[in-house]
Design a protein around this motif. Structure first.
Motif, PDB file in Angstrom:
ATOM      1  N   GLY A 121      -9.922   7.558  -3.591  1.00  0.00           N
ATOM      2  CA  GLY A 121      -9.406   6.198  -3.487  1.00  0.00           C
ATOM      3  C   GLY A 121      -8.550   6.002  -4.936  1.00  0.00           C
ATOM      4  O   GLY A 121      -8.902   6.384  -5.919  1.00  0.00           O
ATOM      5  N   GLU A 122      -7.540   5.207  -4.671  1.00  0.00           N
ATOM      6  CA  GLU A 122      -6.515   5.395  -5.670  1.00  0.00           C
ATOM      7  C   GLU A 122      -6.020   3.785  -5.839  1.00  0.00           C
ATOM      8  O   GLU A 122      -5.721   2.986  -4.758  1.00  0.00           O
ATOM      9  N   ILE A 123      -5.523   3.397  -7.255  1.00  0.00           N
ATOM     10  CA  ILE A 123      -4.813   2.192  -7.481  1.00  0.00           C
ATOM     11  C   ILE A 123      -3.895   2.525  -8.245  1.00  0.00           C
ATOM     12  O   ILE A 123      -3.650   3.500  -8.926  1.00  0.00           O
ATOM     13  N   ARG A 183       1.453   3.478 -13.150  1.00  0.00           N
ATOM     14  CA  ARG A 183       0.557   3.777 -13.724  1.00  0.00           C
ATOM     15  C   ARG A 183      -0.679   4.086 -12.488  1.00  0.00           C
ATOM     16  O   ARG A 183      -0.646   3.000 -11.810  1.00  0.00           O
ATOM     17  N   GLN A 184      -1.316   5.095 -12.439  1.00  0.00           N
ATOM     18  CA  GLN A 184      -2.407   5.146 -11.481  1.00  0.00           C
ATOM     19  C   GLN A 184      -3.844   5.800 -11.792  1.00  0.00           C
ATOM     20  O   GLN A 184      -3.635   6.409 -12.935  1.00  0.00           O
ATOM     21  N   THR A 185      -4.624   5.461 -11.065  1.00  0.00           N
ATOM     22  CA  THR A 185      -5.989   6.030 -11.621  1.00  0.00           C
ATOM     23  C   THR A 185      -6.483   5.936 -10.072  1.00  0.00           C
ATOM     24  O   THR A 185      -6.281   5.529  -9.128  1.00  0.00           O
ATOM     25  N   ARG A 218       0.816  -1.363   0.039  1.00  0.00           N
ATOM     26  CA  ARG A 218       0.066  -0.136  -0.014  1.00  0.00           C
ATOM     27  C   ARG A 218       0.909   1.109   0.218  1.00  0.00           C
ATOM     28  O   ARG A 218       1.751   1.091   0.387  1.00  0.00           O
ATOM     29  N   HIS A 219       0.461   2.401  -0.414  1.00  0.00           N
ATOM     30  CA  HIS A 219       0.950   3.778  -0.335  1.00  0.00           C
ATOM     31  C   HIS A 219      -0.043   4.515   0.260  1.00  0.00           C
ATOM     32  O   HIS A 219      -1.166   4.452  -0.187  1.00  0.00           O
ATOM     33  N   GLY A 220       0.110   5.561   1.238  1.00  0.00           N
ATOM     34  CA  GLY A 220      -0.794   6.503   1.700  1.00  0.00           C
ATOM     35  C   GLY A 220      -0.269   7.816   1.344  1.00  0.00           C
ATOM     36  O   GLY A 220       0.890   7.905   0.797  1.00  0.00           O
ATOM     37  N   ASN A 238      -5.131  10.966   2.858  1.00  0.00           N
ATOM     38  CA  ASN A 238      -6.278  11.306   2.019  1.00  0.00           C
ATOM     39  C   ASN A 238      -6.394   9.928   1.107  1.00  0.00           C
ATOM     40  O   ASN A 238      -7.542  10.209   0.168  1.00  0.00           O
ATOM     41  N   HIS A 239      -5.738   9.109   0.942  1.00  0.00           N
ATOM     42  CA  HIS A 239      -6.043   7.831   0.198  1.00  0.00           C
ATOM     43  C   HIS A 239      -4.984   6.852   0.762  1.00  0.00           C
ATOM     44  O   HIS A 239      -3.933   7.088   1.309  1.00  0.00           O
ATOM     45  N   LEU A 240      -5.393   5.778   0.277  1.00  0.00           N
ATOM     46  CA  LEU A 240      -4.527   4.502   0.558  1.00  0.00           C
ATOM     47  C   LEU A 240      -4.656   3.501  -0.660  1.00  0.00           C
ATOM     48  O   LEU A 240      -5.566   2.978  -0.948  1.00  0.00           O
ATOM     49  N   THR A 241      -3.614   3.252  -1.182  1.00  0.00           N
ATOM     50  CA  THR A 241      -3.370   2.808  -2.575  1.00  0.00           C
ATOM     51  C   THR A 241      -2.950   1.205  -2.529  1.00  0.00           C
ATOM     52  O   THR A 241      -1.804   1.089  -2.388  1.00  0.00           O
ATOM     53  N   PRO A 242      -3.810   0.266  -3.019  1.00  0.00           N
ATOM     54  CA  PRO A 242      -3.252  -0.773  -3.111  1.00  0.00           C
ATOM     55  C   PRO A 242      -2.641  -1.132  -4.610  1.00  0.00           C
ATOM     56  O   PRO A 242      -2.936  -0.315  -5.376  1.00  0.00           O
TER      57      PRO A 242
HETATM   58 NI    NI Z   1      -1.178   8.052  -4.168  1.00  0.00          NI
END
Ligand code: NI
Ligand code: OOG
Length: 471
Positions: free
Chosen positions: A296-298, A262-264, A65-67, A222-226
């Motif tokens: 929310g981000e991935i 790559r992120q969305t 994860r990243h936050g 503000n988000h936690l990204t798997p």
């Molecule tokens: Ni992020």
């Protein structure tokens, strides 16, 4: 005093990241939905092929994860640095967000050595306000007044940090259960603001990021990204689940051999906030309002690039941006970007032989006896390395990119801000200020490029030793 055993930083990081994840799942249920989508897609991809993962284990992927947090003052950043140091995380790289009209700059806290990254690569993108970039004196003074007054760390947390320092930067097993909830409070959502509604409005009108940074009692994540193995599939699944998904995926276009990241994301949610009437927060005296910050981000991670590779990436990225600028239709824009990125080889061995990619090398010692290229050789030359790769004695695996992209970060940031904010709110002379961030942090940021080069170098050294060669 406590007499239980000290807990390793890698282990504490995993405990913390899991606790943060369950906290965020409760706070933002859509995050839980996102994690489920990602888990399904990852198991499908892993079932189809193990190629997507490079050298990373599926255990690492499950916890990865990243936050992101946004801080207001150097003092806040320094204490956050101490919290993350306990979790084995250091500040890596400098990110300038002023180029995207944000009065912020950033670093990423993450673990740095190969073994720690393999156990849990948890990272936190951490931005710091640059009040000197704000055009309005009133807004700057108000933000600084609010920031000076707030305390985002509990007394107990500060005590635990001192205790850990006195124990050589470690906590003991029976101290962890006390430390974790205190640390989580700093990153949790507090629905009662630390500013009046009028103050909030004043800052939000100047720049929405300012209200988010200065008006709350915590540095809410503000988000936690798997991490997902197929972001195109996940992007479609998010749309199918009815989420308000960003229109385009940030980062390099779709490729056979993924590079960088790559992120969305789905857009920030409107959440209820209660604002005190005046400086004293009295429960009965609250005004109802709302705030948009959390989303929310991935992300899909690919290979880390060398300076040469990164330069080519940045060059193509700006060329694609220029070429696609006036085109509104997303599919046509994608086609233009893809055409520009044709110049970036999409083949591991081409990327490696052109020096665009960092690799970790490993040696299959069972093949040494049959390796023709080793005959009468005592020196581990670049030519010999290539020959050994061809013979299958040495394997080259791309190193996973563990960092962020300032361009994507800015894109993610902006997609969550109202588009009508005053562009002029930040000084046009804004520029890169690494030493300013380092000064606030109290130490230098490490260079990710040096870290990747070090991992590559150590792997070559291990091969040389295994083959009995001199480098
Ligand atoms: Ni992020
Ligand atoms: C940070 C956005 C940057 C990423 O993944 O690039 C980021 C923020 O919005 O605070 O998290």
């Amino acid at each position: 005093g406590s007499c239980s055993a000290v807990v390793e930083q890698d282990h504490l990081r995993t405990i913390f990241a899991l606790a943060l994840s369950s906290m965020y799942r409760k706070e933002v249920p859509l995050y839980g939905d996102l994690v489920s989508i990602v888990r399904d897609i990852n198991s499908q991809v892993l079932f189809r092929t193990r190629l997507g993962l490079g050298s990373d284990s599926s255990e690492r992927l499950d916890v990865e994860r990243h936050g992101a947090i946004r801080l207001g003052t150097p003092a806040e950043l320094q204490t956050v640095r101490r919290i993350f140091a306990l979790l084995g995380m250091r500040a890596v790289d400098y990110y300038d967000l002023s180029v995207a009209g944000l009065p912020m700059h950033a670093t990423a806290f993450r673990s740095v050595d190969r073994e720690s990254l393999a156990r849990n690569p948890f990272r936190v993108f951490t931005t710091l306000l640059r009040p000197e970039l704000l055009d309005s004196d009133e807004a700057r003074m108000l933000a600084l007044k609010l920031l000076e007054r707030r305390q985002i760390f509990t007394e107990k947390l500060l005590e635990w940090l001192d205790i850990a320092d006195s124990q050589g930067g470690r906590l003991k097993a029976d101290q962890i259960e006390h430390f974790i909830p205190q640390a989580l409070l700093t990153f949790s959502w507090r629905p009662t603001a630390a500013a009046t509604y009028a103050e909030y409005e004043e800052l939000r009108e100047e720049h929405p990021i300012l209200a988010d940074v200065a008006c709350f009692q915590s540095a809410h994540i503000n988000h936690l990204t798997p991490r997902v193995l197929d972001i195109e599939a996940a992007h479609r699944a998010m749309q199918a689940a009815g989420m308000a998904v960003k229109s385009a995926i940030e980062g390099p276009p779709q490729r056979q051999h993924p590079i960088l990241l790559r992120q969305t994301s789905f857009l920030a949610l409107e959440e209820p906030v209660r604002f005190p009437y005046n400086d004293s927060i009295v429960a009965s005296d609250l005004v109802s309002g709302s705030h948009k910050a959390r989303f929310g981000e991935i992300e899909e991670r690919g290979a880390a690039l060398t300076a040469k590779g990164r330069q080519l990436y940045d060059e193509l990225q700006s060329a694609a941006l220029c070429a696609g600028q006036s085109i509104i239709e997303q599919s046509r824009r994608d086609a233009i970007v893809a055409a520009v990125f044709d110049r970036f080889p999409d083949d591991w061995s081409a990327l490696r032989s052109q020096g665009l990619l960092f690799c970790e090398y490993s040696c299959d010692t069972t093949r040494i006896k049959t390796a023709m290229s080793l005959e009468k050789k005592s020196h581990f030359t670049p030519e010999l390395l290539e020959a050994l790769i061809t013979e299958g004695v040495i394997q080259a695996r791309p190193i996973t990119y563990e960092d962020f992209l300032p361009f994507s970060a800015a894109g993610i940031f902006r997609s969550n801000l109202q588009s009508n904010f005053k562009q002029a709110a930040i000084q046009s002379l804004a520029r890169y200020d690494r030493s300013g961030l380092e000064c606030a942090l109290g130490c230098k940021v490490l260079s990710s490029e040096t870290l990747y080069a070090g991992i590559e170098e150590e792997s070559l050294e291990r091969c040389a030793v295994a083959l009995g060669l001199v480098r």
